[in-house]
Design a protein around this motif. Structure first.
Motif, PDB file in Angstrom:
ATOM      1  N   ARG A 112       0.829  -1.210   0.000  1.00  0.00           N
ATOM      2  CA  ARG A 112       0.000   0.000   0.000  1.00  0.00           C
ATOM      3  C   ARG A 112       0.866   1.265   0.000  1.00  0.00           C
ATOM      4  O   ARG A 112       0.416   2.321  -0.432  1.00  0.00           O
ATOM      5  N   ASP A 113       2.108   1.158   0.448  1.00  0.00           N
ATOM      6  CA  ASP A 113       3.002   2.310   0.494  1.00  0.00           C
ATOM      7  C   ASP A 113       3.816   2.513  -0.786  1.00  0.00           C
ATOM      8  O   ASP A 113       4.589   3.466  -0.877  1.00  0.00           O
ATOM      9  N   ILE A 114       3.663   1.624  -1.783  1.00  0.00           N
ATOM     10  CA  ILE A 114       4.359   1.833  -3.059  1.00  0.00           C
ATOM     11  C   ILE A 114       3.717   3.048  -3.726  1.00  0.00           C
ATOM     12  O   ILE A 114       2.504   3.073  -3.933  1.00  0.00           O
ATOM     13  N   PRO A 115       4.517   4.056  -4.046  1.00  0.00           N
ATOM     14  CA  PRO A 115       3.934   5.274  -4.609  1.00  0.00           C
ATOM     15  C   PRO A 115       3.214   5.050  -5.944  1.00  0.00           C
ATOM     16  O   PRO A 115       3.602   4.193  -6.740  1.00  0.00           O
ATOM     17  N   TYR A 116       2.206   5.852  -6.157  1.00  0.00           N
ATOM     18  CA  TYR A 116       1.441   5.872  -7.400  1.00  0.00           C
ATOM     19  C   TYR A 116       2.407   6.021  -8.577  1.00  0.00           C
ATOM     20  O   TYR A 116       3.320   6.842  -8.547  1.00  0.00           O
ATOM     21  N   GLY A 117       2.207   5.199  -9.600  1.00  0.00           N
ATOM     22  CA  GLY A 117       3.027   5.292 -10.801  1.00  0.00           C
ATOM     23  C   GLY A 117       4.372   4.615 -10.705  1.00  0.00           C
ATOM     24  O   GLY A 117       5.140   4.629 -11.656  1.00  0.00           O
ATOM     25  N   GLU A 118       4.692   4.018  -9.564  1.00  0.00           N
ATOM     26  CA  GLU A 118       5.963   3.325  -9.388  1.00  0.00           C
ATOM     27  C   GLU A 118       5.706   1.845  -9.167  1.00  0.00           C
ATOM     28  O   GLU A 118       4.583   1.427  -8.903  1.00  0.00           O
ATOM     29  N   THR A 119       6.765   1.061  -9.266  1.00  0.00           N
ATOM     30  CA  THR A 119       6.661  -0.368  -9.010  1.00  0.00           C
ATOM     31  C   THR A 119       7.745  -0.776  -8.013  1.00  0.00           C
ATOM     32  O   THR A 119       8.711  -0.049  -7.793  1.00  0.00           O
ATOM     33  N   ALA A 120       7.565  -1.942  -7.431  1.00  0.00           N
ATOM     34  CA  ALA A 120       8.561  -2.532  -6.537  1.00  0.00           C
ATOM     35  C   ALA A 120       8.580  -4.031  -6.801  1.00  0.00           C
ATOM     36  O   ALA A 120       7.557  -4.618  -7.159  1.00  0.00           O
ATOM     37  N   GLY A 121       9.725  -4.635  -6.628  1.00  0.00           N
ATOM     38  CA  GLY A 121       9.854  -6.079  -6.804  1.00  0.00           C
ATOM     39  C   GLY A 121       9.343  -6.834  -5.588  1.00  0.00           C
ATOM     40  O   GLY A 121       9.241  -6.281  -4.489  1.00  0.00           O
ATOM     41  N   TYR A 122       9.022  -8.107  -5.805  1.00  0.00           N
ATOM     42  CA  TYR A 122       8.559  -8.955  -4.700  1.00  0.00           C
ATOM     43  C   TYR A 122       9.576  -8.971  -3.565  1.00  0.00           C
ATOM     44  O   TYR A 122       9.207  -8.907  -2.391  1.00  0.00           O
ATOM     45  N   GLY A 123      10.863  -9.037  -3.905  1.00  0.00           N
ATOM     46  CA  GLY A 123      11.913  -9.043  -2.889  1.00  0.00           C
ATOM     47  C   GLY A 123      11.970  -7.746  -2.103  1.00  0.00           C
ATOM     48  O   GLY A 123      12.173  -7.757  -0.887  1.00  0.00           O
ATOM     49  N   GLU A 124      11.778  -6.624  -2.788  1.00  0.00           N
ATOM     50  CA  GLU A 124      11.768  -5.322  -2.098  1.00  0.00           C
ATOM     51  C   GLU A 124      10.620  -5.259  -1.101  1.00  0.00           C
ATOM     52  O   GLU A 124      10.786  -4.762   0.022  1.00  0.00           O
ATOM     53  N   HIS A 132      -0.978  -4.447  -8.200  1.00  0.00           N
ATOM     54  CA  HIS A 132      -0.565  -4.314  -9.601  1.00  0.00           C
ATOM     55  C   HIS A 132       0.788  -3.603  -9.718  1.00  0.00           C
ATOM     56  O   HIS A 132       1.439  -3.687 -10.755  1.00  0.00           O
ATOM     57  N   ARG A 133       1.239  -2.949  -8.670  1.00  0.00           N
ATOM     58  CA  ARG A 133       2.526  -2.251  -8.685  1.00  0.00           C
ATOM     59  C   ARG A 133       3.700  -3.158  -8.319  1.00  0.00           C
ATOM     60  O   ARG A 133       4.847  -2.724  -8.307  1.00  0.00           O
ATOM     61  N   VAL A 134       3.426  -4.419  -7.995  1.00  0.00           N
ATOM     62  CA  VAL A 134       4.485  -5.357  -7.622  1.00  0.00           C
ATOM     63  C   VAL A 134       4.866  -6.162  -8.863  1.00  0.00           C
ATOM     64  O   VAL A 134       4.009  -6.747  -9.521  1.00  0.00           O
ATOM     65  N   VAL A 135       6.171  -6.147  -9.165  1.00  0.00           N
ATOM     66  CA  VAL A 135       6.675  -6.796 -10.377  1.00  0.00           C
ATOM     67  C   VAL A 135       7.769  -7.795 -10.023  1.00  0.00           C
ATOM     68  O   VAL A 135       8.279  -7.808  -8.900  1.00  0.00           O
ATOM     69  N   ARG A 136       8.117  -8.584 -11.007  1.00  0.00           N
ATOM     70  CA  ARG A 136       9.198  -9.563 -10.822  1.00  0.00           C
ATOM     71  C   ARG A 136      10.547  -8.853 -10.721  1.00  0.00           C
ATOM     72  O   ARG A 136      10.692  -7.703 -11.137  1.00  0.00           O
ATOM     73  N   ALA A 137      11.538  -9.577 -10.212  1.00  0.00           N
ATOM     74  CA  ALA A 137      12.874  -9.010 -10.014  1.00  0.00           C
ATOM     75  C   ALA A 137      13.478  -8.508 -11.328  1.00  0.00           C
ATOM     76  O   ALA A 137      14.216  -7.528 -11.343  1.00  0.00           O
ATOM     77  N   ASP A 138      13.139  -9.153 -12.452  1.00  0.00           N
ATOM     78  CA  ASP A 138      13.684  -8.731 -13.744  1.00  0.00           C
ATOM     79  C   ASP A 138      12.893  -7.577 -14.364  1.00  0.00           C
ATOM     80  O   ASP A 138      13.164  -7.140 -15.474  1.00  0.00           O
ATOM     81  N   GLY A 139      11.891  -7.075 -13.630  1.00  0.00           N
ATOM     82  CA  GLY A 139      11.096  -5.958 -14.113  1.00  0.00           C
ATOM     83  C   GLY A 139       9.875  -6.349 -14.929  1.00  0.00           C
ATOM     84  O   GLY A 139       9.047  -5.503 -15.246  1.00  0.00           O
ATOM     85  N   SER A 140       9.755  -7.646 -15.264  1.00  0.00           N
ATOM     86  CA  SER A 140       8.574  -8.074 -16.016  1.00  0.00           C
ATOM     87  C   SER A 140       7.359  -8.042 -15.087  1.00  0.00           C
ATOM     88  O   SER A 140       7.483  -8.138 -13.872  1.00  0.00           O
ATOM     89  N   LEU A 141       6.196  -7.888 -15.695  1.00  0.00           N
ATOM     90  CA  LEU A 141       4.989  -7.643 -14.901  1.00  0.00           C
ATOM     91  C   LEU A 141       4.512  -8.828 -14.101  1.00  0.00           C
ATOM     92  O   LEU A 141       4.052  -8.672 -12.979  1.00  0.00           O
ATOM     93  N   GLY A 142       4.538 -10.004 -14.654  1.00  0.00           N
ATOM     94  CA  GLY A 142       3.963 -11.162 -13.974  1.00  0.00           C
ATOM     95  C   GLY A 142       2.459 -11.183 -14.126  1.00  0.00           C
ATOM     96  O   GLY A 142       1.872 -10.412 -14.891  1.00  0.00           O
ATOM     97  N   GLU A 143       1.834 -12.053 -13.417  1.00  0.00           N
ATOM     98  CA  GLU A 143       0.389 -12.246 -13.509  1.00  0.00           C
ATOM     99  C   GLU A 143      -0.358 -11.218 -12.674  1.00  0.00           C
ATOM    100  O   GLU A 143       0.213 -10.527 -11.857  1.00  0.00           O
TER     101      GLU A 143
END
Length: 181
Positions: free
Chosen positions: A105-117, A147-158
């Motif tokens: 919920r704290d990932i800023p609007y328009g940004e993404t973070a990896g699962y590990g982060e 929807h802002r959480v992505v894979r470590a390689d930056g790909s979107l995932g499911e």
């Protein structure tokens, strides 16, 4: 009442449905906050039945009580809202799941973070897969921006089997016009 039994106070959940650019949304609240926000994963009635079974509480339609949720969703999809002010009720979720969803919920609007982060922020640096499970099973979409959480390689995932919706939500937040179905 039989001897030695305890009376459990049961609250009533309230729900509404609303059309959005990504499908019909079912919003469910308790007296503590938003319990669920689900999109077009079947009929709203079957989604509501699943939520009632999970929460073990009855539900009543209350469009007026959920008007603030609907308004915030409309503002979000219009590009006018970047953060939701809706209280959440994460009762019944495992402690790590709750921590992961709060970190998301704290990932800023328009940004993404990896699962590990997210795992690091949630206090369990080695729990990237558990973050993925929390995202996949979140009862609250969009307001908790999984929807802002992505894979470590930056790909979107499911995204609940709808990766095109994840792409559209991220594009919306990036200011790209005409991306929502």
């Amino acid at each position: 009442m039989p001897p030695h039994s305890t009376s459990i106070s049961r609250t009533t959940l309230h729900y509404t449905t609303t059309l959005t650019p990504i499908g019909t949304a079912l919003a469910v609240t308790s007296d503590r906050g938003l319990v669920a926000l689900r999109f077009a994963e079947g009929s709203p009635e079957s989604m509501l039945a699943q939520i009632m079974a999970w929460r073990r509480e009855p539900a009543a339609r209350d469009d007026e009580a959920l008007a603030p949720v609907v308004i915030e969703l409309e503002q979000y999809f219009a590009g006018e809202r970047r953060r939701f002010d809706i209280d959440l009720d994460l009762t019944g979720l495992a402690p790590f799941t709750r921590a992961a969803l709060e970190a998301i919920r704290d990932i800023p609007y328009g940004e993404t973070a990896g699962y590990g982060e997210v795992a690091i922020t949630a206090g369990a640096p080695r729990a990237a897969r558990a973050v993925g499970t929390a995202c996949a099973n979140t009862p609250i979409s969009v307001v908790i921006p999984v929807h802002r959480v992505v894979r470590a390689d930056g790909s979107l995932g499911e995204y609940g089997g709808r990766p095109e919706v994840k792409r559209a939500l991220l594009a919306l937040e990036s200011g790209i016009e005409g991306v929502l179905p």
